[in-house]
Design an enzyme around this catalytic site. Sequence first.
Site, PDB file in Angstrom:
ATOM      1  N   HIS A 423       0.818  -1.216   0.000  1.00 57.13           N
ATOM      2  CA  HIS A 423       0.000   0.000   0.000  1.00 57.13           C
ATOM      3  C   HIS A 423       0.850   1.263   0.000  1.00 57.13           C
ATOM      4  O   HIS A 423       2.054   1.255   0.297  1.00 57.13           O
ATOM      5  CB  HIS A 423      -0.966  -0.001   1.192  1.00 57.13           C
ATOM      6  N   CYS A 442       2.357  -4.999   7.023  1.00 60.95           N
ATOM      7  CA  CYS A 442       2.129  -4.797   5.587  1.00 60.95           C
ATOM      8  C   CYS A 442       3.325  -4.091   4.956  1.00 60.95           C
ATOM      9  O   CYS A 442       4.195  -3.564   5.655  1.00 60.95           O
ATOM     10  CB  CYS A 442       0.850  -3.996   5.366  1.00 60.95           C
TER      11      CYS A 442
END
Length: 531
Positions: A423, A442
């Site tokens: 992301h 992440c």
Amino acid sequence: MPRFLRSRRKAMPCALALMLAASPLSAQPQISPFAQTVAIAAAKDDTLAGFYAKRNYQPIWTAPDSAERRAILLGALSRAADHGLPVQRYDARALAEALRAARTEGDRARLEVRMTRALLDYAHDLHSGVLEPRKVDSTIVRTLPRLEDAQVLGIAEHGDLAAFLGSLAPGAPAYAQLIKAKIGMERQIARGGWGSPLTSRPKPGSSGDAVVALRDRLVAMGYLSLSASRDYDAEIQQAVQRFQLAHGLNADGILDESTQAEMNVPPEERLKSVLVALERERWLNIERGRRHIWVNQTDFTARIIDDGKETFVTRAVIGKNVPDQRTPEFSDEMEYMVVNPSWSVPRSITTKEYLPLLKKNPNAAGHLKIVDSRGRVVDRGSINFGKYTAANFPFAMRQPPSDGNALGLVKFMFPNQWNIYLHDTPSKSLFQREVRAFSHGCVRLGQPFDFAYALLAAQSDDPVGLFQSVLKSGREQSIKLEQHVPVHLVYFTAFPGPKGEMNYRRDIYGRDAAIYNALISAGVAPGGQQG
């Protein structure tokens, strides 16, 4: 039944007992000592017992006409050390000596079974790895490409054994380059390594003994041609830059503290990284995809690979080096991207990080919405945060789409049980750090828009226009990838560059150290002492 057979029946292995029971009484004396010993030797291994029973206990390695097949196997096993495998598990030298020393049918039978077991162990180790990764580290969650025993044994009996054994090792070019690096490192160690560690840090433009020590170290490591210079000149500075690039450092040609520390890592330690990298390549002995995404956590990068060539690269931030936040290793398929994403705060972050703040100040983290189990926004003023614990807190937290959203303006999804994805992020400054382990697990991308354009170029003549039109809407929307793209989250501290030059990175999570220790416990010998 003759008395001597009846008196020993309880002590017989099942395989031999079944063999005798299946034969007419008059045929029992015809059972050869070889067949009896094979049955006994194979009895404790169901795979081998079944294999030899189907063959009526006939040999495939030790028969007079098996010389070629035997030589092919022993030749392959003799090269096991090149791969960094546990040689003693299938020691070609010991098998060859046992063959020469065999005098009886029993000797030959026991060797027969040993060779078949060696074939199976070698095939599995070379094709899929020596270790079970999850047993070494629970965050390495790979499904290994296991061979079937029946397939291996079938080829040993009737197939092209030489071609099969030659096909077992990973076909990725990196594997062969790592073997070359391993052999070269072992030779360097045998010659005495790279010399004495550097004890001082001369600066560009300086002269003297400290520069000579740096020069000699660079020559020994292969970053500088032979030179008699005592000056920290442009040539030495460029060599330092080459070293820095190969070790993930700021490539300014200055021998700073981190560069000196990496330069002083001895070849024995680098060899450990190479041995672990060979094992990791065996775990990844799969079809990786003509187009795939390669996220090497130790390198803090995400790359798009097309037909074996890198077509895009961006810096990345990975999980912090703390329990429950280290980015796991696994492979999956990217299916879509979400533009203008909202952030559903993970339960662990909500209860461990935000709930204590909300107890002190109900208006803390005001950029996040409090939502109930049905996704409805709840007025903070109506909640008594003090009466809840991490175990019974009934609410979730969500951040609406915005420039300040924790996920930035786009996230890339390959749905998985660990809720890991790639992301954007508003925290751009972190990408300038040398070590970039700051997330909750992440992977954050330094150039997420360009990454999106590169992915969408495979399905749109105007990938920029497509992405920007969705972005400008301000609404949370998904863009499906017409062709799913394999994603490989990996962790290589040793890997070859585009021209085959070796690169090394720090073992930020300590995973390689654990794998190396497990390899040693499994019988892999360090320092090129495997022959």
